[in-house]
Design a protein around this motif. Structure first.
Motif, PDB file in Angstrom:
ATOM      1  N   SER B   9       0.849  -1.192   0.000  1.00 21.31           N
ATOM      2  CA  SER B   9       0.000   0.000   0.000  1.00 21.31           C
ATOM      3  C   SER B   9       0.885   1.242   0.000  1.00 21.31           C
ATOM      4  O   SER B   9       1.667   1.470   0.933  1.00 21.31           O
ATOM      5  CB  SER B   9      -0.899  -0.001   1.234  1.00 21.31           C
ATOM      6  N   ILE B  11       0.172   4.304   0.424  1.00 19.11           N
ATOM      7  CA  ILE B  11      -0.110   5.241   1.522  1.00 19.11           C
ATOM      8  C   ILE B  11       0.731   4.889   2.747  1.00 19.11           C
ATOM      9  O   ILE B  11       1.412   5.735   3.330  1.00 19.11           O
ATOM     10  CB  ILE B  11      -1.603   5.167   1.913  1.00 19.11           C
ATOM     11  N   ILE B  12       0.657   3.591   3.121  1.00 15.26           N
ATOM     12  CA  ILE B  12       1.369   3.173   4.322  1.00 15.26           C
ATOM     13  C   ILE B  12       2.879   3.206   4.090  1.00 15.26           C
ATOM     14  O   ILE B  12       3.641   3.632   4.951  1.00 15.26           O
ATOM     15  CB  ILE B  12       0.907   1.762   4.755  1.00 15.26           C
ATOM     16  N   GLY B  15       4.100   6.770   4.162  1.00 18.85           N
ATOM     17  CA  GLY B  15       3.968   7.292   5.519  1.00 18.85           C
ATOM     18  C   GLY B  15       5.048   6.733   6.426  1.00 18.85           C
ATOM     19  O   GLY B  15       5.660   7.458   7.220  1.00 18.85           O
ATOM     20  N   LEU B  16       5.291   5.435   6.281  1.00 15.19           N
ATOM     21  CA  LEU B  16       6.275   4.753   7.120  1.00 15.19           C
ATOM     22  C   LEU B  16       7.673   5.312   6.865  1.00 15.19           C
ATOM     23  O   LEU B  16       8.424   5.606   7.803  1.00 15.19           O
ATOM     24  CB  LEU B  16       6.227   3.254   6.792  1.00 15.19           C
ATOM     25  N   LYS B 107      -0.239  -3.305  12.295  1.00 16.06           N
ATOM     26  CA  LYS B 107       0.039  -1.980  11.733  1.00 16.06           C
ATOM     27  C   LYS B 107      -0.476  -0.860  12.648  1.00 16.06           C
ATOM     28  O   LYS B 107       0.051   0.240  12.641  1.00 16.06           O
ATOM     29  CB  LYS B 107      -0.582  -1.865  10.340  1.00 16.06           C
TER      30      LYS B 107
END
Lengths: 431, 220
Positions: B9, B11-12, B15-16, B107
């Motif tokens: 993903s 997004i994740i 972000g991570l 998560k």
């Protein structure tokens, strides 16, 4: 009780010419072929019974019995084929064993064996075959004998005796010949037809599928379609939730956690603004996604009725849609849902694949059926595909499954070059 | 600390990476599937790998399989599985493969940024970190007649925190107990479960995890 057989197809030949009709002789050939087949069947049965009795003493008994049952099913198919080819009867193949030996327990297998009509069939078939064979043959021989008696008398020596009667006067010769011709022209074809027809129908009743068995097969199919569809839907929803909503929420939690720590640490609030902004965006898009997802499960607009829901779909379509909705009552909710999503997906196909300039959606009630038609003036070439193919047509296969889950059907008319017309026939009410 | 990220993903993943970089962690690369992760690690082995479990192409356990292979080929590299589901089975497979530098977190845990970063550091340092959810389901296998039934509520609480990878002093702080009391409880737990005593925090945690992951059949 009506069975899955129909009367021999085709018009009845006029009585006077029945003797010379191809069909009459096909029936006669059937009667003659069926006799050795019936003998073979009974021989097989007796042999199988004896061996089965011996085998029953050992542990392998039931497996052997099953092998014999499979054999008699195959033999039965021979009679069915014969009746189909010679008599034009429509008989479905015998129902396959209800269970599969490998995954059924012992008692189920026994019951399955015991209820198999195929096994006992030869016991009835041989007497029947003898009856129809002797009946038809005797009448034919009688007719042939009587009508040719005079001729035989003229060329050969001796007398012709028929049932102890001897023609010894010219009048008797005339009576014999006339009655012989009458028998050949009128009686024998009728007797032959009657016996062959009766024989064929017994085969159909004993070996063919009963309406209940037909229904069981339909229901098994539709249940499979329903289960597959429900499973596919649940998987899709899980995927949407996992890849979309959950991922966005993790991102949201991440941004907020980061922002929280930065603020707690006394960082410059200006650096946190971007984090909060991305959290807000994530929250808004998650809401939109959840709304779509919920709508994909049950669109609220459907509560106002199929017509209203379809009108809103038609209004939102990029390709102009003409909607014609003629329903008197209200279909079952599940039917409305299937009709709604089918139209949604079909219109999606129109937009994506057809290159059509306009589309028509018609929803018409015909008695207790609801017929949904989606037509377009595009390039055609749509087909119902299967899951393991390249993926083309899988959407239509999914819709077919949905329709079948409620005893409905889907037909596609889409020649290359168009136009395309997809018709979905659904019951109004699903109990 | 040098970290490689595998997450399908975007997004994740983004972000991570932003989160790690923002806290001074060096990210050697961020990829979207297991094979790319294996290639990335082979090229430039990091201290620790953070990997999603369910990734393309099959969307089943690609991340776990990549993690097992990385653990085999680069034992020094820590592996932290990062998933939306807490599957005991995955945790067990991971623990069976290695008991040094492995972790399994939901998560959700990333919302508590500092704790998450600390967990990543723990795994990089060769420790074991398990998500409380995973520990709960491992402990949930407690049966009325099993040895876990002999533990008191307090002992279970301490066991749970141990299984999550916390040290004695961290457990003492979390439960507002003195380190001595915690030590006493732990001795009692080990006695009841018939596990070998050890003074090393990490070894002790491993003994507990092995015991739980094995479904404590041996002790019953």
């Amino acid at each position: 009780m009506s069975r899955t057989s129909t009367a021999p197809a085709g018009p009845r030949p006029p009585l006077a010419t029945a003797l010379f009709a191809r069909r009459t002789w096909k029936e006669f050939a059937f009667i003659w072929t069926a006799l050795p087949v019936a003998m073979l069947e009974l021989t097989y049965l007796s042999f199988a019974f004896l061996l089965g009795l011996l085998a029953a003493l050992s542990y392998v008994g039931i497996s052997i019995a099953e092998a014999f049952a499979t054999g008699s099913r195959k033999l039965g198919t021979l009679s069915i084929r014969l009746a189909r080819r010679q008599l034009g009867l429509e008989i479905a193949d015998p129902p396959s064993s209800v269970t599969h030996a490998s995954d059924a327990d012992w008692s189920t297998r026994m019951r399955d064996l015991a209820t198999s009509r195929t096994i006992g069939f030869p016991l009835l078939h041989l007497p029947l075959a003898v009856l129809s064979w002797s009946g038809s043959t005797i009448v034919l021989a009688l007719g042939a004998g009587l009508s040719t008696e005079w001729l035989v008398q003229l060329v050969g020596p001796g007398q012709v005796q028929i049932f102890g009667y001897v023609a010894d006067t010219p009048l008797m010769h005339v009576v014999f010949t006339v009655s012989g011709v009458l028998i050949l022209l009128f009686v024998w074809p009728a007797v032959n037809r009657g016996l062959a027809g009766f024989h064929g129908n017994v085969i159909a009743r004993m070996l063919g599928r009963t309406p209940a068995e037909e229904r069981i097969m339909e229901l098994t199919d539709s249940r499979r379609a329903a289960v597959t569809d429900a499973d596919a839907t649940l998987r899709r929803i899980e995927r949407d939730l996992h890849d979309g909503t959950q991922a966005r929420l993790v991102g949201l939690a991440m941004s907020l956690g980061d922002a929280h720590e930065r603020l707690a640490r006394g960082d410059d609030p200006a650096t946190v603004v971007a984090l909060v902004e991305s959290a807000r965006t994530a929250a808004t898009s998650t809401l939109a996604e959840l709304r779509d997802l919920a709508k994909g499960i049950h669109p609220p607009v459907l509560d106002a009725g199929l017509e209203a829901a379809l009108a809103s779909v038609a209004a939102g379509s990029p390709v102009p849609v003409e909607l014609d909705c003629r329903i008197e009552g209200r279909p079952s909710a599940v039917v409305e849902t299937i009709a709604y999503f089918s139209v949604l997906e079909l219109l999606g196909n129109v937009v994506k694949h057809s290159g059509a300039g306009r589309a028509e959606v018609a929803v018409v009630q015909r008695g207790d059926r609801l017929v949904v038609t989606v037509a377009d003036d595009g390039r055609g070439g749509a087909h119902v595909g299967f899951r393991d193919e390249s993926g083309s047509g899988t959407g239509l296969a999914g819709l077919t499954g949905r329709a079948r889950s409620v005893d409905g059907s889907l037909t596609v008319e889409s020649p290359d070059g168009g136009p395309t017309r997809v018709t979905i026939d659904l019951p109004m009410v699903v109990a | 600390m040098r970290v490689a990220v595998a997450e399908d993903s975007a997004i994740i993943r983004d972000g991570l990476v932003a989160l790690l970089v923002g806290r001074g962690v060096e990210v050697t690369g961020a990829v979207g599937d297991g094979d790319s992760l294996i290639a990335l690690v082979a090229q430039d082995p990091p201290d620790v790998v953070i990997s999603d479990i369910r990734m393309p192409p099959g969307h089943t356990d690609e991340g776990l399989r990549a993690a097992l292979r990385i653990k085999r080929e680069h034992p020094a590299t820590g592996v932290l599985l990062f998933s939306q589901y807490a599957e005991t089975r995955y945790a067990r497979t991971l623990l069976d493969a290695s008991s040094e530098g492995v972790g399994y977190l939901l998560k959700d845990r990333v919302a508590d940024v500092s704790t998450f970063i600390e967990s990543v550091r723990q795994v990089a340092a060769g420790h074991v970190v398990l998500d409380p959810e995973v520990v709960t389901s491992l402990l949930g296998r407690r049966r009325a007649d099993g040895p876990l039934a002999m533990l008191t509520e307090r002992e279970l609480e301490i066991l749970r925190l141990m299984a999550e990878g916390r040290s004695n002093s961290a457990i003492a702080v979390a439960l507002f107990l003195s380190p001595g009391t915690v030590e006493k409880h732990i001795t009692s737990i080990f006695g009841k479960l018939a596990l070998p005593a050890s003074s090393d925090d990490h070894r002790r945690v491993l003994a507990v995890l092995r015991y739980l992951a094995a479904g404590h059949t041996a002790a019953e």
